[in-house]
Design a protein around this motif. Structure first.
Motif, PDB file in Angstrom:
ATOM      1  N   GLY A 126     -97.366 -71.796  22.325  1.00  0.00           N
ATOM      2  CA  GLY A 126     -98.253 -71.518  23.449  1.00  0.00           C
ATOM      3  C   GLY A 126     -99.197 -70.390  23.129  1.00  0.00           C
ATOM      4  O   GLY A 126     -99.449 -70.081  21.965  1.00  0.00           O
ATOM      5  N   SER A 127     -99.699 -69.751  24.170  1.00  0.00           N
ATOM      6  CA  SER A 127    -100.688 -68.691  23.987  1.00  0.00           C
ATOM      7  C   SER A 127    -100.099 -67.331  24.340  1.00  0.00           C
ATOM      8  O   SER A 127     -99.174 -67.226  25.143  1.00  0.00           O
ATOM      9  N   GLN A 128    -100.656 -66.305  23.721  1.00  0.00           N
ATOM     10  CA  GLN A 128    -100.291 -64.924  23.997  1.00  0.00           C
ATOM     11  C   GLN A 128    -101.257 -64.002  23.276  1.00  0.00           C
ATOM     12  O   GLN A 128    -102.002 -64.430  22.398  1.00  0.00           O
ATOM     13  N   THR A 129    -101.237 -62.748  23.651  1.00  0.00           N
ATOM     14  CA  THR A 129    -102.040 -61.738  22.971  1.00  0.00           C
ATOM     15  C   THR A 129    -101.123 -60.976  22.020  1.00  0.00           C
ATOM     16  O   THR A 129    -100.102 -60.434  22.433  1.00  0.00           O
ATOM     17  N   LEU A 130    -101.495 -60.953  20.745  1.00  0.00           N
ATOM     18  CA  LEU A 130    -100.741 -60.232  19.721  1.00  0.00           C
ATOM     19  C   LEU A 130    -101.440 -58.916  19.419  1.00  0.00           C
ATOM     20  O   LEU A 130    -102.661 -58.802  19.557  1.00  0.00           O
ATOM     21  N   THR A 131    -100.674 -57.927  18.985  1.00  0.00           N
ATOM     22  CA  THR A 131    -101.242 -56.668  18.512  1.00  0.00           C
ATOM     23  C   THR A 131    -101.033 -56.599  17.009  1.00  0.00           C
ATOM     24  O   THR A 131     -99.899 -56.639  16.532  1.00  0.00           O
ATOM     25  N   ILE A 132    -102.130 -56.540  16.275  1.00  0.00           N
ATOM     26  CA  ILE A 132    -102.094 -56.440  14.819  1.00  0.00           C
ATOM     27  C   ILE A 132    -102.384 -54.986  14.472  1.00  0.00           C
ATOM     28  O   ILE A 132    -103.364 -54.410  14.947  1.00  0.00           O
ATOM     29  N   SER A 133    -101.525 -54.377  13.634  1.00  0.00           N
ATOM     30  CA  SER A 133    -101.691 -52.969  13.264  1.00  0.00           C
ATOM     31  C   SER A 133    -101.637 -52.818  11.755  1.00  0.00           C
ATOM     32  O   SER A 133    -100.816 -53.444  11.091  1.00  0.00           O
ATOM     33  N   THR A 176    -102.118 -72.579  20.315  1.00  0.00           N
ATOM     34  CA  THR A 176    -101.546 -73.459  19.295  1.00  0.00           C
ATOM     35  C   THR A 176    -102.567 -73.951  18.266  1.00  0.00           C
ATOM     36  O   THR A 176    -102.180 -74.584  17.289  1.00  0.00           O
ATOM     37  N   ALA A 177    -103.843 -73.673  18.456  1.00  0.00           N
ATOM     38  CA  ALA A 177    -104.862 -74.020  17.461  1.00  0.00           C
ATOM     39  C   ALA A 177    -104.973 -72.899  16.435  1.00  0.00           C
ATOM     40  O   ALA A 177    -105.059 -71.725  16.802  1.00  0.00           O
ATOM     41  N   ALA A 178    -104.959 -73.263  15.164  1.00  0.00           N
ATOM     42  CA  ALA A 178    -105.076 -72.257  14.103  1.00  0.00           C
ATOM     43  C   ALA A 178    -106.420 -71.547  14.204  1.00  0.00           C
ATOM     44  O   ALA A 178    -107.447 -72.171  14.431  1.00  0.00           O
ATOM     45  N   SER A 179    -106.376 -70.222  14.047  1.00  0.00           N
ATOM     46  CA  SER A 179    -107.611 -69.447  14.036  1.00  0.00           C
ATOM     47  C   SER A 179    -107.530 -68.422  12.909  1.00  0.00           C
ATOM     48  O   SER A 179    -106.452 -68.110  12.412  1.00  0.00           O
ATOM     49  N   VAL A 180    -108.677 -67.909  12.519  1.00  0.00           N
ATOM     50  CA  VAL A 180    -108.737 -66.916  11.450  1.00  0.00           C
ATOM     51  C   VAL A 180    -108.904 -65.539  12.071  1.00  0.00           C
ATOM     52  O   VAL A 180    -109.819 -65.314  12.869  1.00  0.00           O
ATOM     53  N   PHE A 181    -108.001 -64.629  11.706  1.00  0.00           N
ATOM     54  CA  PHE A 181    -108.127 -63.233  12.112  1.00  0.00           C
ATOM     55  C   PHE A 181    -108.866 -62.505  11.002  1.00  0.00           C
ATOM     56  O   PHE A 181    -108.382 -62.414   9.882  1.00  0.00           O
ATOM     57  N   GLN A 182    -110.069 -62.002  11.292  1.00  0.00           N
ATOM     58  CA  GLN A 182    -110.878 -61.253  10.335  1.00  0.00           C
ATOM     59  C   GLN A 182    -110.583 -59.769  10.510  1.00  0.00           C
ATOM     60  O   GLN A 182    -110.963 -59.181  11.510  1.00  0.00           O
ATOM     61  N   PHE A 227     -97.223 -64.321  27.368  1.00  0.00           N
ATOM     62  CA  PHE A 227     -96.952 -65.639  26.800  1.00  0.00           C
ATOM     63  C   PHE A 227     -97.018 -66.735  27.861  1.00  0.00           C
ATOM     64  O   PHE A 227     -96.487 -66.588  28.959  1.00  0.00           O
ATOM     65  N   LEU A 228     -97.684 -67.832  27.497  1.00  0.00           N
ATOM     66  CA  LEU A 228     -97.759 -69.006  28.357  1.00  0.00           C
ATOM     67  C   LEU A 228     -97.480 -70.233  27.492  1.00  0.00           C
ATOM     68  O   LEU A 228     -98.224 -70.519  26.553  1.00  0.00           O
ATOM     69  N   ARG A 229     -96.396 -70.935  27.789  1.00  0.00           N
ATOM     70  CA  ARG A 229     -95.993 -72.106  27.001  1.00  0.00           C
ATOM     71  C   ARG A 229     -96.990 -73.237  27.207  1.00  0.00           C
ATOM     72  O   ARG A 229     -97.418 -73.512  28.323  1.00  0.00           O
ATOM     73  N   ALA A 230     -97.368 -73.903  26.106  1.00  0.00           N
ATOM     74  CA  ALA A 230     -98.247 -75.079  26.180  1.00  0.00           C
ATOM     75  C   ALA A 230     -97.448 -76.255  26.718  1.00  0.00           C
ATOM     76  O   ALA A 230     -96.277 -76.441  26.371  1.00  0.00           O
ATOM     77  N   SER A 231     -98.054 -77.072  27.530  1.00  0.00           N
ATOM     78  CA  SER A 231     -97.341 -78.185  28.173  1.00  0.00           C
ATOM     79  C   SER A 231     -97.061 -79.344  27.224  1.00  0.00           C
ATOM     80  O   SER A 231     -96.192 -80.161  27.490  1.00  0.00           O
ATOM     81  N   ASN A 232     -97.772 -79.408  26.092  1.00  0.00           N
ATOM     82  CA  ASN A 232     -97.632 -80.566  25.200  1.00  0.00           C
ATOM     83  C   ASN A 232     -96.788 -80.282  23.958  1.00  0.00           C
ATOM     84  O   ASN A 232     -96.870 -80.997  22.969  1.00  0.00           O
ATOM     85  N   GLY A 248     -90.976 -70.154  23.386  1.00  0.00           N
ATOM     86  CA  GLY A 248     -90.726 -68.824  22.852  1.00  0.00           C
ATOM     87  C   GLY A 248     -91.967 -68.213  22.256  1.00  0.00           C
ATOM     88  O   GLY A 248     -92.926 -68.898  21.919  1.00  0.00           O
ATOM     89  N   GLN A 249     -91.933 -66.901  22.088  1.00  0.00           N
ATOM     90  CA  GLN A 249     -93.093 -66.147  21.625  1.00  0.00           C
ATOM     91  C   GLN A 249     -93.215 -66.130  20.102  1.00  0.00           C
ATOM     92  O   GLN A 249     -93.420 -65.094  19.490  1.00  0.00           O
ATOM     93  N   HIS A 250     -93.121 -67.292  19.512  1.00  0.00           N
ATOM     94  CA  HIS A 250     -93.263 -67.410  18.064  1.00  0.00           C
ATOM     95  C   HIS A 250     -94.744 -67.544  17.707  1.00  0.00           C
ATOM     96  O   HIS A 250     -95.533 -68.058  18.488  1.00  0.00           O
ATOM     97  N   TRP A 251     -95.087 -67.101  16.509  1.00  0.00           N
ATOM     98  CA  TRP A 251     -96.394 -67.371  15.933  1.00  0.00           C
ATOM     99  C   TRP A 251     -96.181 -67.893  14.520  1.00  0.00           C
ATOM    100  O   TRP A 251     -95.116 -67.712  13.927  1.00  0.00           O
ATOM    101  N   ALA A 252     -97.173 -68.563  13.975  1.00  0.00           N
ATOM    102  CA  ALA A 252     -97.136 -69.093  12.611  1.00  0.00           C
ATOM    103  C   ALA A 252     -98.330 -68.539  11.856  1.00  0.00           C
ATOM    104  O   ALA A 252     -99.418 -68.409  12.420  1.00  0.00           O
ATOM    105  N   LEU A 253     -98.134 -68.227  10.568  1.00  0.00           N
ATOM    106  CA  LEU A 253     -99.170 -67.550   9.790  1.00  0.00           C
ATOM    107  C   LEU A 253     -99.139 -68.015   8.341  1.00  0.00           C
ATOM    108  O   LEU A 253     -98.075 -68.309   7.800  1.00  0.00           O
TER     109      LEU A 253
END
Length: 194
Positions: free
Chosen positions: A97-104, A121-127, A144-149, A154-159
């Protein structure tokens, strides 16, 4: 003298950084250590339809992707080589789903950079374009907001596909030599004019 100065500067520049794109394997990466470390092979990731795992796998093509297993609220990426690295970018998505991450970004224990990144859930590039790091971290958000599809939650991310420039330890010495060569060149030019 001018030719020698240019040759020294070009040599120094070539020694300062080495670009690399880090993809993961079953054991992670030799350049970065994740804590906690979790990796998923692309076959498994691709089978998780509509998820951020599948999206990052498709976008990057590496054999494995990294993720924050057990929805760990903080994951740290530590540099394993001597010297520092410049963090250029990476490909990331929210797994379920969606959420705001903090990158440090850190240089030793000192926080040097921070940014908020909204992912879904769509891959994006963090510059990032952050210089002189020894580590960086990703912290999950509280929105966090779970995608319906998707089937998971859970608050997982993939990288994957972390683009870095390695800055070897001797870079300071090369920069010092280039500075000395420049000063010598300026002094000689001034002496000739006098």
């Amino acid at each position: 003298m001018r030719t020698m100065l240019i040759a020294v500067l070009l040599l120094c520049a070539s020694q300062l950084t080495q670009a690399a794109t880090i993809h993961f394997n079953a054991g992670g990466s030799s350049q970065l250590t994740l804590s906690p470390s979790f990796y998923m092979d692309n076959t498994e990731a691709s089978g998780l339809t509509n998820s951020g795992y599948a999206s990052v796998s498709s976008a990057t093509g590496g054999p494995y992707i990294a993720y924050n297993g057990n929805a760990a609220p903080l994951t740290t990426f530590d540099w394993n080589s001597p010297g520092t690295f410049d963090l250029n970018s990476f490909v990331i998505a929210g797994a379920w789903g969606s959420q705001t991450l903090t990158i440090s970004g850190y240089s030793g224990a000192v926080l040097t950079n921070t940014a908020q990144l909204f992912v879904d859930t769509a891959a994006s590039v963090f510059q990032a374009n952050w210089l002189g790091l020894t580590s960086f971290s990703i912290a999950t958000g509280n929105d966090f907001l779970r995608a319906s599809n998707v089937i998971g939650n859970g608050q997982h991310w993939a990288l994957n596909a972390i683009s870095v420039n390695e800055v070897p330890l001797p870079a300071a010495a090369w920069m010092f030599l280039a500075g000395i060569a420049g000063v010598i060149g300026i002094r000689r030019k001034a002496a000739r004019k006098a």
